[in-house]
Design an enzyme around this catalytic site. Structure first.
Site, PDB file in Angstrom:
ATOM      1  CB  CYS A   1       2.243   8.194   9.145  1.00  0.00           C
ATOM      2  SG  CYS A   1       0.743   7.369   9.675  1.00  0.00           S
TER       3      CYS A   1
ATOM      4  CB  ILE B   1       5.877   2.419   9.815  1.00  0.00           C
ATOM      5  CG1 ILE B   1       5.803   1.067  10.540  1.00  0.00           C
ATOM      6  CG2 ILE B   1       6.068   3.582  10.799  1.00  0.00           C
ATOM      7  CD1 ILE B   1       7.135   0.595  11.095  1.00  0.00           C
TER       8      ILE B   1
ATOM      9  CE1 TYR C   1      -0.191  -2.535  17.717  1.00  0.00           C
ATOM     10  CE2 TYR C   1      -1.835  -0.804  17.985  1.00  0.00           C
ATOM     11  CZ  TYR C   1      -1.334  -2.044  18.330  1.00  0.00           C
ATOM     12  OH  TYR C   1      -1.974  -2.806  19.281  1.00  0.00           O
ATOM     13  CG  HIS C   2      -3.238  -2.410  11.524  1.00  0.00           C
ATOM     14  ND1 HIS C   2      -3.884  -1.214  11.369  1.00  0.00           N
ATOM     15  CD2 HIS C   2      -2.663  -2.685  10.327  1.00  0.00           C
ATOM     16  CE1 HIS C   2      -3.702  -0.774  10.131  1.00  0.00           C
ATOM     17  NE2 HIS C   2      -2.957  -1.649   9.485  1.00  0.00           N
TER      18      HIS C   2
ATOM     19  NE  ARG D   1      -0.175   0.328   4.983  1.00  0.00           N
ATOM     20  CZ  ARG D   1       0.836   1.042   5.432  1.00  0.00           C
ATOM     21  NH1 ARG D   1       1.311   2.050   4.728  1.00  0.00           N
ATOM     22  NH2 ARG D   1       1.419   0.755   6.587  1.00  0.00           N
ATOM     23  N   GLY D   2       0.239   2.400  -0.163  1.00  0.00           N
ATOM     24  CA  GLY D   2       0.955   3.661  -0.020  1.00  0.00           C
ATOM     25  C   GLY D   2       1.146   3.961   1.458  1.00  0.00           C
TER      26      GLY D   2
END
Length: 231
Positions: free
Chosen positions: A191, A92, A94-95, A88-89
């Site tokens: 990000c 970095i 976190y999930h 994806r664009g």
């Protein structure tokens, strides 16, 4: 144009398995489009929307910088987290538990062929949802996602976004911090943007938030913006 979207809430699912599932759905849509072009047919392309919650995981986009992950492999393991470089664009993110992740896998030719507009609509669905909880979410120029108190020393991100699109078919999507443990963001430069904090609905409201209710509100706004129907 098929504006119906097949909704799937797949609960808690490993990031890699979900990514593979996204790829399958993505390919199924692209295959129909290729067949239509080749055979000059007009088969309808399907659209999907996945809701999922991932176990602790860090993902790095195509243009991301590895140095934005502040953990070694061993430290990742100790935290019970995994790491993936993905297509994806964005940089970095976190999930994890307490976060609502949405993956719209749409043929934008069923809606509009404008990636910029698509991203703005994703942001708008989240901004309108937050407004229902009296949280003022806004955009930050040049930084995709939804933020709070932009332009002040207290700017903080509440929803990250990163998408991939090919042949006008989308995948990946957004991650809204609802009741997430924000401590996991301390292990990255979110990000790739230094000096910006993250927040959650839980932190902003000072109480736990009903995630099922938040999902319903997101879908309502998404349906209006995209003039779509979920089934």
């Amino acid at each position: 144009m098929n504006k119906k979207i097949h909704l799937q809430d797949i609960g808690t699912k490993d990031y890699k398995s979900t990514w593979e599932y996204q790829e399958e759905l993505f390919k199924s849509i692209v295959d129909v489009k290729i067949q239509n072009r080749r055979d000059e047919t007009h088969l309808e392309t399907p659209n999907y929307f996945l809701f999922v919650e991932h176990p602790h995981v860090y993902t790095l986009g195509k243009s991301g910088d590895m140095s934005n992950l502040l953990l070694s492999e061993k430290q990742l393991e100790a935290k019970g987290a995994t790491f993936y470089k993905i297509n994806r664009g964005g940089d970095i993110t976190y999930h994890g538990p307490g976060q609502i992740v949405g993956y719209p896998i749409l043929d934008l030719e069923n809606f509009f062929t404008d990636i910029h507009k698509y991203l703005r609509f994703l942001e708008e669905a989240i901004i309108l949802t937050l407004a229902e909880y009296n949280i003022i979410g806004v955009r930050s120029e040049g930084e995709t996602g939804v933020w709070i108190d932009v332009g002040t020393p207290f700017a903080r991100k509440i929803c990250a976004m990163g998408v991939r699109a090919s042949r006008w078919v989308t995948m990946h999507g957004f991650a809204l911090n609802v009741n997430a443990d924000l401590g996991y963001f301390d292990n990255i430069i979110p990000c790739g943007i230094k000096g910006k904090a993250v927040t959650s609905m839980h932190v902003e409201l000072g109480q736990e938030v009903n995630e099922h209710e938040v999902k319903e509100k997101i879908l309502n706004h998404f349906a209006v913006l995209f003039e779509a129907q979920f089934f």
